[in-house]
Write a protein that holds these residues in place. Structure first.
Motif, mmCIF file in Angstrom:
data_model
loop_
_atom_site.group_PDB
_atom_site.id
_atom_site.type_symbol
_atom_site.label_atom_id
_atom_site.label_comp_id
_atom_site.label_asym_id
_atom_site.label_seq_id
_atom_site.Cartn_x
_atom_site.Cartn_y
_atom_site.Cartn_z
ATOM 1 N N GLY A 111 87.433 65.369 70.729
ATOM 2 C CA GLY A 111 86.649 65.687 69.543
ATOM 3 C C GLY A 111 85.968 67.030 69.608
ATOM 4 N N ARG A 112 85.964 67.660 70.791
ATOM 5 C CA ARG A 112 85.331 68.974 70.927
ATOM 6 C C ARG A 112 86.183 70.007 70.194
ATOM 7 N NH1 ARG A 112 81.087 70.664 73.976
ATOM 8 N NH2 ARG A 112 80.757 68.784 75.204
ATOM 9 N N GLY A 113 85.564 70.733 69.285
ATOM 10 C CA GLY A 113 86.315 71.674 68.468
ATOM 11 C C GLY A 113 85.826 73.095 68.615
ATOM 12 N N SER A 147 70.361 64.783 67.477
ATOM 13 C CA SER A 147 71.738 64.394 67.172
ATOM 14 C C SER A 147 72.513 65.566 66.577
ATOM 15 C CB SER A 147 71.751 63.206 66.199
ATOM 16 O OG SER A 147 71.122 62.078 66.767
ATOM 17 N N LEU A 148 71.864 66.291 65.671
ATOM 18 C CA LEU A 148 72.521 67.459 65.070
ATOM 19 C C LEU A 148 72.869 68.493 66.133
ATOM 20 C CD1 LEU A 148 73.420 69.076 62.587
ATOM 21 C CD2 LEU A 148 71.069 69.930 62.405
ATOM 22 N N ALA A 149 71.949 68.739 67.049
ATOM 23 C CA ALA A 149 72.206 69.704 68.114
ATOM 24 C C ALA A 149 73.396 69.268 68.969
ATOM 25 C CB ALA A 149 70.956 69.867 68.981
ATOM 26 N N ASN A 150 73.451 67.981 69.301
ATOM 27 C CA ASN A 150 74.567 67.470 70.106
ATOM 28 C C ASN A 150 75.893 67.620 69.373
ATOM 29 O OD1 ASN A 150 72.737 66.704 72.069
ATOM 30 N ND2 ASN A 150 72.666 64.563 71.422
ATOM 31 N N VAL A 151 75.889 67.275 68.094
ATOM 32 C CA VAL A 151 77.118 67.355 67.298
ATOM 33 C C VAL A 151 77.580 68.800 67.175
ATOM 34 C CG1 VAL A 151 78.016 67.087 64.957
ATOM 35 C CG2 VAL A 151 76.774 65.211 66.026
ATOM 36 N N HIS A 154 79.140 69.988 70.291
ATOM 37 C CA HIS A 154 80.480 69.407 70.433
ATOM 38 C C HIS A 154 81.477 70.105 69.510
ATOM 39 C CE1 HIS A 154 82.367 66.141 72.656
ATOM 40 N NE2 HIS A 154 83.112 65.840 71.601
ATOM 41 N N ALA A 155 80.957 70.710 68.433
ATOM 42 C CA ALA A 155 81.816 71.410 67.486
ATOM 43 C C ALA A 155 82.013 72.870 67.866
ATOM 44 C CB ALA A 155 81.235 71.323 66.082
ATOM 45 N N GLY A 156 81.502 73.272 69.009
ATOM 46 C CA GLY A 156 81.804 74.612 69.500
ATOM 47 C C GLY A 156 80.705 75.637 69.345
ATOM 48 N N TYR A 157 79.503 75.218 68.975
ATOM 49 C CA TYR A 157 78.386 76.160 68.885
ATOM 50 C C TYR A 157 77.640 76.217 70.219
ATOM 51 C CZ TYR A 157 78.886 76.142 63.782
ATOM 52 O OH TYR A 157 79.358 76.270 62.496
ATOM 53 N N GLN A 158 77.043 77.362 70.491
ATOM 54 C CA GLN A 158 76.149 77.498 71.636
ATOM 55 C C GLN A 158 74.739 77.236 71.108
ATOM 56 O OE1 GLN A 158 76.409 81.281 73.640
ATOM 57 N NE2 GLN A 158 74.537 80.940 74.805
ATOM 58 N N VAL A 159 74.210 76.052 71.409
ATOM 59 C CA VAL A 159 72.998 75.577 70.763
ATOM 60 C C VAL A 159 71.791 75.682 71.685
ATOM 61 C CG1 VAL A 159 71.899 73.625 69.607
ATOM 62 C CG2 VAL A 159 74.372 73.961 69.398
#
Length: 598
Positions: A111-113, A147-151, A154-159
């Motif tokens: 699921g990591r994009g 949760s938003l930060a985790n998602v 996982h979607a490819g942002y450096q958070v």
């Protein structure tokens, strides 16, 4: 690491190739939707209608041309043109059968994009004044932000996760004064306690700790504390400010200790509460540093240089109305003290100076009117205000037995996050908080959150995970053996349905990150659990046919992995064993067939 190509991404590549024959398709996005009716196929594409408008041609004619140009694929069963020009695609079972092995091969990275492409973003959330325990409203912002930060990660942002500490200004002075007045009472110096001071028992506890540590060092005569203070009955705010001024004068350098003590006590309490809630921050940014470093001076001067600041009645005002605000705003009061708004301008400019390409603030819904003035200030300072996104979070209302709950707290003022967690547990609190879009009202059903049946979505999802763990434990083999199985044996309709659902996971992550909507992941996990429970009722897993058994075990193992990863992104645990109640029963035959021991 990105996930392997999914059936959807495979089809997008095919359609992009077929549409490339049209010059207008060069920058066209290829969108695929899952039809609501199975008779319409696995996916529907509207690219022909998009192109037809630019080409000024009949969309069905364009659809025919695209279908004729689709590259041959072993995964596509057939295509149909429907309605005004939709292209419906029917896939072969093999398209979905591969999903189980791809999921297991990807492991925790499934699921990591690459939606974020490594872009550096900051999410600032909670940021409650450290003037008392966190309440249930803060809890929703905490669960949503984490949760938003985790998602998004996982979607490819450096958070980067940040908490803005409001450790300067009047509210902290009020807390320091409130504590000091309680402290004075311990030495029989009684000052009437103002009704607009902080009332909670935690204030008394902090006073007790100061007295235990330092005795009467900070005692001052009550008469001097209330000297020349305006009457509370007629001027409550002025009364409070007068007491604060006297406290600072009477304590002198010692006032910094009282102020610092209450700040550290409440900040530490909030940090511990959030840590226990599974909410961890990378940075705790102090408002005081904005004052001490001169960043607020710098920000105001920057606005002055662009002629967005004017002086009136001894104060400095920002021309906020020029940027859509209802009135201009003071940034520097006539007494020479900067406003909270001035600090917020400096803080947001500092965020961009730290290199964040995008900034997301999570605010309470009552701050809606604040958005335009902050964005206006950024624009006035020469920044691109669109780089700031504000996600609003509505308050949560607690219900018990169908009635609004009135949970007692030690403060007697509000329901604390700690009280809520103690009653329903972290998992239920984290999940229920994100069950609705953040800007929608949330009714939090305490009875449902504590129940152990299929009406409780947390229990329902976790039970699916535990069921799979039981099956795999009963099998007793190694998951490595499931990476090389004959997946063509997965032909049962319920199996294919579950495989389709697993294949959606990367899309769900991307959509949740793009739309700032972790609630969509919560709903997906519930649907995935439902498919698993349905398969459990429809099929035996531990059958004598070794090849079929391994294929089915690979499917449920893949399901377990997605459940575990998805729950982790929402801050919810994935237990391997759970007590079973009547709500999600296995019939005696099902239990015997699958050797269930949940």
């Amino acid at each position: 690491m990105t996930s392997p190509q999914t059936p959807k991404s495979h089809l997008i590549a095919l359609f992009r190739h077929a549409a490339s024959q049209f010059a207008q398709a060069e920058h066209l996005g290829i969108d695929l939707e899952r039809p609501k009716q199975a008779s319409h196929g696995d996916f529907a594409c509207n690219v022909a209608m998009q192109l037809a408008k630019a080409l000024k041609r009949n969309p069905r004619e364009v659809a025919l041309a695209i279908v004729a140009s689709l590259p041959t694929s072993d995964l596509v069963e057939k295509t149909e043109i429907a309605g005004p020009g939709f292209i419906n695609v029917f896939l072969k079972p093999a398209a979905w059968q591969n999903v189980a092995l791809q999921t297991l091969q990807a492991g925790e990275q499934f699921g990591r994009g690459n939606l974020g492409k490594g872009e550096k973003i900051q999410i600032e959330f909670v940021s409650a004044n450290p003037t008392g325990p966190l309440h249930v409203g803060h809890g929703r912002g905490a669960a949503f932000g984490a949760s938003l930060a985790n998602v998004m990660a996982h979607a490819g942002y450096q958070v980067q996760r940040e908490y803005y500490v409001n450790d300067a200004g009047r509210q902290m002075d009020i807390l320091a004064l409130s504590t000091w007045l309680r402290y004075l009472a311990l030495g029989n110096q009684f000052v009437p306690f103002p009704g607009n001071a902080y009332q909670g028992d935690y204030v008394g506890a902090m006073a007790d700790s100061i007295f235990a540590l330092h005795g009467e060092r900070y005692m001052r005569p009550a008469a001097e504390v209330i000297a020349n203070v305006p009457d509370f009955a007629t001027e409550p705010d002025a009364h409070l400010d007068g007491l604060i001024a006297n406290a600072k004068r009477l304590l002198g350098a010692d006032y910094a200790y009282v102020h610092g003590h209450v700040l550290e006590e409440q900040l530490g309490d909030g940090r511990n509460d959030l840590t226990e809630f599974g909410v961890i921050f990378d940075t705790w940014f102090s408002e005081r540093t904005l004052h001490e470093s001169g960043l607020i001076d710098k920000a105001v001067k920057q606005l002055q240089q662009h002629d967005h600041i004017y002086e009136q009645n001894g104060a400095l005002w920002f021309r906020s109305t020029a940027f859509g605000d209802e009135k201009d705003r003071v940034v520097l009061r006539e007494n020479g003290i900067y406003t909270y708004f001035a600090a917020d301008i400096a803080y947001h400019l500092n965020k961009f100076e730290r290199g964040f390409k995008r900034v997301i603030d999570v605010w309470g819904a009552d701050h809606h009117g604040y958005i335009s003035r902050v964005k206006g200030a950024l624009t006035a300072a020469g920044e691109d205000a669109d780089r700031l996104t504000v996600a609003l979070v509505q308050f949560a209302v607690l219900y018990r037995n169908g009635q609004k709950a009135s949970m007692s707290t030690r403060s007697g003022q509000y329901v604390t996050l700690r009280d809520l967690r103690a009653e329903v547990g972290n998992d239920a609190a984290r999940f229920f908080y994100v069950l609705r879009k953040s800007d929608q009202h949330l009714d939090f059903d305490l009875d449902l959150a504590k129940s152990q049946n299929n009406e409780n979505p947390v229990y329902y999802i976790q039970y699916a995970h535990a069921r799979i763990c039981s099956v795999l434990s009963a099998w007793g083999g190694s998951e490595k053996d499931l990476l090389d199985v004959n997946i063509a044996r997965l032909e049962h309709p319920q199996e294919l349905t579950l495989l389709r659902r697993i294949a959606e996971f990367p899309e769900i992550i991307e959509a949740a990150a793009r739309d700032l909507a972790p609630h969509s992941l919560a709903y997906y996990l519930k649907d995935l659990a439902a498919e698993l429970h349905g398969l459990y009722a429809a099929c035996q897993f531990l059958v004598d046919d070794e090849e079929l058994k391994l294929a089915r075990l690979s499917l449920v193992a893949a399901t377990r992995l997605v459940l575990r990863v998805g729950l982790a992104l929402l801050g919810v645990s994935a237990p391997e064993r759970m007590a079973r109640e009547e709500a999600i029963p296995a019939t005696p035959a099902e239990a015997a067939a699958n050797e269930i021991r949940v």
